[in-house]
Design a protein around this motif. Structure first.
Motif, PDB file in Angstrom:
ATOM      1  N   GLU A 120       0.523  -1.369   0.152  1.00 19.68           N
ATOM      2  CA  GLU A 120      -0.229   0.221  -0.081  1.00 19.68           C
ATOM      3  C   GLU A 120       0.675   1.243   0.354  1.00 19.68           C
ATOM      4  N   GLN A 121       2.079   1.151   0.598  1.00 19.91           N
ATOM      5  CA  GLN A 121       2.355   2.286   0.862  1.00 19.91           C
ATOM      6  C   GLN A 121       4.153   2.717  -0.863  1.00 19.91           C
ATOM      7  N   LYS A 122       3.986   1.341  -1.572  1.00 26.10           N
ATOM      8  CA  LYS A 122       4.521   1.445  -2.751  1.00 26.10           C
ATOM      9  C   LYS A 122       3.270   2.429  -3.829  1.00 26.10           C
ATOM     10  N   MET A 123       2.438   1.681  -3.477  1.00 25.81           N
ATOM     11  CA  MET A 123       1.243   1.896  -4.288  1.00 25.81           C
ATOM     12  C   MET A 123       1.421   3.771  -3.890  1.00 25.81           C
ATOM     13  N   GLU A 124       0.908   4.603  -2.871  1.00 28.94           N
ATOM     14  CA  GLU A 124       0.920   5.367  -2.521  1.00 28.94           C
ATOM     15  C   GLU A 124       2.021   5.958  -3.092  1.00 28.94           C
ATOM     16  N   ALA A 125       2.960   6.376  -3.327  1.00 27.97           N
ATOM     17  CA  ALA A 125       4.455   6.801  -3.679  1.00 27.97           C
ATOM     18  C   ALA A 125       4.265   6.513  -5.211  1.00 27.97           C
ATOM     19  N   LEU A 126       3.731   5.971  -5.467  1.00 28.67           N
ATOM     20  CA  LEU A 126       3.449   5.532  -7.375  1.00 28.67           C
ATOM     21  C   LEU A 126       2.663   6.576  -7.551  1.00 28.67           C
ATOM     22  N   GLU A 127       1.447   6.960  -6.864  1.00 28.01           N
ATOM     23  CA  GLU A 127       0.245   7.422  -7.239  1.00 28.01           C
ATOM     24  C   GLU A 127       1.324   8.855  -7.247  1.00 28.01           C
ATOM     25  N   LYS A 128       2.267   9.541  -6.023  1.00 27.98           N
ATOM     26  CA  LYS A 128       2.101  10.417  -5.743  1.00 27.98           C
ATOM     27  C   LYS A 128       3.598  11.127  -7.917  1.00 27.98           C
ATOM     28  N   VAL A 129       3.912  10.095  -8.225  1.00 25.35           N
ATOM     29  CA  VAL A 129       4.108  10.256  -9.308  1.00 25.35           C
ATOM     30  C   VAL A 129       3.681  10.254 -10.915  1.00 25.35           C
ATOM     31  N   LYS A 130       2.810   9.866 -10.206  1.00 22.25           N
ATOM     32  CA  LYS A 130       1.529   9.487 -11.773  1.00 22.25           C
ATOM     33  C   LYS A 130       1.898  10.703 -12.722  1.00 22.25           C
ATOM     34  N   ASP A 131       1.937  11.746 -12.502  1.00 23.35           N
ATOM     35  CA  ASP A 131       1.937  13.046 -13.627  1.00 23.35           C
ATOM     36  C   ASP A 131       3.480  13.036 -14.054  1.00 23.35           C
ATOM     37  N   LYS A 132       4.613  11.931 -13.251  1.00 26.57           N
ATOM     38  CA  LYS A 132       6.097  12.150 -13.838  1.00 26.57           C
ATOM     39  C   LYS A 132       6.423  10.471 -14.743  1.00 26.57           C
ATOM     40  N   ARG A 133       6.198  10.812 -15.871  1.00 23.22           N
ATOM     41  CA  ARG A 133       6.178   9.530 -16.571  1.00 23.22           C
ATOM     42  C   ARG A 133       7.491   8.642 -15.826  1.00 23.22           C
ATOM     43  N   MET A 134       8.509   9.527 -16.489  1.00 20.88           N
ATOM     44  CA  MET A 134       9.594   8.421 -16.575  1.00 20.88           C
ATOM     45  C   MET A 134       9.816   7.910 -14.648  1.00 20.88           C
ATOM     46  N   MET A 135       9.524   9.198 -13.699  1.00 21.52           N
ATOM     47  CA  MET A 135       9.566   8.133 -12.670  1.00 21.52           C
ATOM     48  C   MET A 135       8.294   7.196 -11.929  1.00 21.52           C
ATOM     49  N   HIS A 136       7.576   7.007 -12.874  1.00 26.36           N
ATOM     50  CA  HIS A 136       6.426   6.384 -12.473  1.00 26.36           C
ATOM     51  C   HIS A 136       6.209   4.672 -13.185  1.00 26.36           C
ATOM     52  N   LEU A 137       7.157   5.271 -13.789  1.00 26.89           N
ATOM     53  CA  LEU A 137       7.340   3.537 -14.864  1.00 26.89           C
ATOM     54  C   LEU A 137       9.422   3.203 -14.169  1.00 26.89           C
ATOM     55  N   MET A 138       9.789   4.173 -13.375  1.00 24.79           N
ATOM     56  CA  MET A 138      11.145   3.444 -12.736  1.00 24.79           C
ATOM     57  C   MET A 138      10.123   2.670 -11.837  1.00 24.79           C
ATOM     58  N   MET A 139       9.511   3.517 -10.832  1.00 19.91           N
ATOM     59  CA  MET A 139       8.612   3.252  -9.741  1.00 19.91           C
ATOM     60  C   MET A 139       7.772   2.244 -10.393  1.00 19.91           C
ATOM     61  N   ASP A 140       7.054   2.243 -10.948  1.00 19.93           N
ATOM     62  CA  ASP A 140       6.279   0.506 -11.318  1.00 19.93           C
ATOM     63  C   ASP A 140       6.779  -0.976 -11.946  1.00 19.93           C
ATOM     64  N   ALA A 141       8.354  -0.627 -12.831  1.00 19.13           N
ATOM     65  CA  ALA A 141       9.245  -1.473 -12.786  1.00 19.13           C
ATOM     66  C   ALA A 141       9.770  -1.598 -11.824  1.00 19.13           C
ATOM     67  N   LEU A 142      10.417  -1.249 -10.433  1.00 16.86           N
ATOM     68  CA  LEU A 142      10.958  -1.616  -9.707  1.00 16.86           C
ATOM     69  C   LEU A 142       9.804  -2.761  -8.617  1.00 16.86           C
ATOM     70  N   ILE A 143       8.781  -2.420  -9.200  1.00 17.42           N
ATOM     71  CA  ILE A 143       7.344  -2.658  -7.746  1.00 17.42           C
ATOM     72  C   ILE A 143       7.709  -4.390  -8.668  1.00 17.42           C
ATOM     73  N   LYS A 144       7.512  -3.523  -9.915  1.00 14.42           N
ATOM     74  CA  LYS A 144       6.798  -5.756 -10.279  1.00 14.42           C
ATOM     75  C   LYS A 144       8.129  -6.250 -10.319  1.00 14.42           C
ATOM     76  N   ALA A 145       9.216  -6.029 -10.501  1.00 13.59           N
ATOM     77  CA  ALA A 145      10.509  -6.670 -10.266  1.00 13.59           C
ATOM     78  C   ALA A 145      10.638  -6.633  -8.394  1.00 13.59           C
ATOM     79  N   GLY A 146      10.496  -6.344  -7.583  1.00 13.50           N
ATOM     80  CA  GLY A 146       9.857  -6.976  -6.535  1.00 13.50           C
ATOM     81  C   GLY A 146       9.187  -7.870  -6.178  1.00 13.50           C
ATOM     82  N   LYS A 147       8.275  -7.901  -6.801  1.00  8.56           N
ATOM     83  CA  LYS A 147       7.090  -9.346  -6.919  1.00  8.56           C
ATOM     84  C   LYS A 147       8.011 -10.680  -7.456  1.00  8.56           C
ATOM     85  N   LEU A 148       8.727 -10.144  -8.365  1.00  6.94           N
ATOM     86  CA  LEU A 148       9.402 -10.927  -9.290  1.00  6.94           C
ATOM     87  C   LEU A 148      10.388 -11.986  -8.234  1.00  6.94           C
ATOM     88  N   ARG A 149      11.458 -11.125  -7.606  1.00  9.88           N
ATOM     89  CA  ARG A 149      12.182 -10.940  -6.599  1.00  9.88           C
ATOM     90  C   ARG A 149      11.781 -12.451  -5.428  1.00  9.88           C
TER      91      ARG A 149
END
Length: 179
Positions: A120-149
């Motif tokens: 939930e904290q990760k999703m809140e942070a992702l929401e904070k960068v939703k209007d910053k395309r590159m940062m949003h993509l990077m945060m989303d990639a980190l979250i997805k990679a965390g699931k695989l980890r």
């Protein structure tokens, strides 16, 4: 715009990009790996530049940058720097930062992961960068990679961190090793 005009515009843009890349001084300088043994053995500079923490000095040096690729590296680095508190709130602490220059420049931030941060904290942070395309993509990639980890176990190796390669072909690298 006709197809021929579009093709000519694209070709001209590619020529300019290639010319910009080839004008990069580090491409003209041979690397130690390509040089004969001892070619880079020279005495140290008797007056090396003093490291400076002065922000004015950084701004002055930035005025001297005229290479498009180098300007882009600075722009992306600044965006990441400005958003580090948001990444930290999501559990991603910057531990190392690399810049690779060449035909395809690359920025590689290395993150350690705080496992105590909730989804939930990760999703809140992702929401904070939703209007910053590159940062949003990077945060989303980190979250997805965390699931695989969480789904990987490689021998007795522990998870050590995540690298994000920001380049023409972006990628995320999970790192496992002995602690």
């Amino acid at each position: 715009m006709s197809l021929e005009n579009l093709t000519n515009n694209v070709a001209e843009g590619v020529k300019q990009d290639v010319a910009s890349i080839l004008s990069t001084s580090d491409l003209k300088m041979p690397t130690a790996a390509a040089a004969p043994s001892g070619a880079f053995d020279r005495p140290a500079d008797p007056d090396p530049p003093e490291p400076s923490d002065d922000k004015e000095d950084i701004h002055e040096k930035r005025k001297e940058i005229d290479n498009h690729a180098h300007k882009k590296i600075i722009e992306v680095s600044d965006k990441l720097h400005d958003n580090l508190p948001i990444f930290e709130s999501a559990g991603y602490k910057l531990k190392k930062f690399e810049v690779e220059l060449g035909i395809s420049p690359k920025i590689i931030p290395h993150f350690m992961v705080d496992k105590s941060v909730t989804y939930e904290q990760k999703m809140e942070a992702l929401e904070k960068v939703k209007d910053k395309r590159m940062m949003h993509l990077m945060m989303d990639a980190l979250i997805k990679a965390g699931k695989l980890r969480g789904a990987l176990q490689i021998g007795d190796l522990d998870f050590c961190g995540i690298e994000v390669h920001l380049s023409a072909i972006p990628m995320v690298r999970l790192i496992f090793g002995n602690k």
